[in-house]
Design a protein around this motif. Sequence first.
Motif, mmCIF file in Angstrom:
data_model
loop_
_atom_site.group_PDB
_atom_site.id
_atom_site.type_symbol
_atom_site.label_atom_id
_atom_site.label_comp_id
_atom_site.label_asym_id
_atom_site.label_seq_id
_atom_site.Cartn_x
_atom_site.Cartn_y
_atom_site.Cartn_z
ATOM 1 N N ILE A 72 2.132 1.564 -3.466
ATOM 2 C CA ILE A 72 1.225 2.242 -4.355
ATOM 3 C C ILE A 72 1.133 3.560 -4.343
ATOM 4 O O ILE A 72 1.056 4.437 -5.037
ATOM 5 C CB ILE A 72 -0.151 1.552 -4.201
ATOM 6 C CG1 ILE A 72 0.046 0.122 -4.699
ATOM 7 C CG2 ILE A 72 -1.220 2.241 -4.845
ATOM 8 C CD1 ILE A 72 -1.376 -0.798 -4.315
ATOM 9 N N GLY A 95 0.814 -1.301 0.351
ATOM 10 C CA GLY A 95 0.020 0.098 -0.059
ATOM 11 C C GLY A 95 0.833 1.263 -0.009
ATOM 12 O O GLY A 95 0.497 1.994 -0.630
ATOM 13 N N PRO A 118 -4.704 3.282 -3.059
ATOM 14 C CA PRO A 118 -5.071 1.838 -2.930
ATOM 15 C C PRO A 118 -6.540 1.659 -2.641
ATOM 16 O O PRO A 118 -7.122 0.641 -2.781
ATOM 17 C CB PRO A 118 -4.495 1.758 -1.496
ATOM 18 C CG PRO A 118 -3.280 2.630 -1.436
ATOM 19 C CD PRO A 118 -3.882 4.033 -1.713
#
Length: 221
Positions: A206, A203, A213
């Motif tokens: 990302i 996460g 996310p």
Amino acid sequence: MAKKNIPYDQKYYDPEIECMPRPELEAMQLERLQEMVQYAYDNTVYYKRSFDEAGVKPSDIKTLEDLQKFPFIDKKTERETQHVGSFFGEMCSVPEEDVIFMATSSGSTGVPTVSPFTQEDFDLWQDTEARLFWQAGMRPTDRYVHGLNFALYVGGPDVIGAQRLGALAIWVGAVPSDRLIFVLQQYQPTIIWTSPSYAWTLGEKIKEKGLDPRTDFSIHT
């Protein structure tokens, strides 16, 4: 065989077993326990020796509580008996040619312990995995990414449980984070299986890419 004919709003994967009244369940457990213990005694070097040394026999099991009379095994027992006398050791109850899959523990606390599977063993295991996935909310309409290592220990092949209930299984395994993020963007899976710590790290990576996310991916489990 995938059970795609199960109604998607059905709470239980196998209601006949999972909702069985307690008396019927315990009667079935006792019957299967008696069969299992007798089979172990008749077909394994270790169990026959340990039962004889403890002065017990399979016919002593009249109730579920009678299992307490029998010798207890642990990982030390497994380590000491594996590879003794044959490739799979004194606990294996079938010849090697009947084994279609071999798993091991991770070995983090010592020598890895070996777990051989016959085809029947493997099918029963994957039915159990499918039941667990169903209970967690997976349905045949889901896309599932397996984001864990494929290895000798039994966590690897459980992706087959997702296939068993009819979900679209995307076999990814342990790949670099950038590659996994690409897969998540490209195929928009609804479920991913990985470790909690890695999910957190993923996460963060990302977000480093300027993505959210919560909104840029379809994963809900």
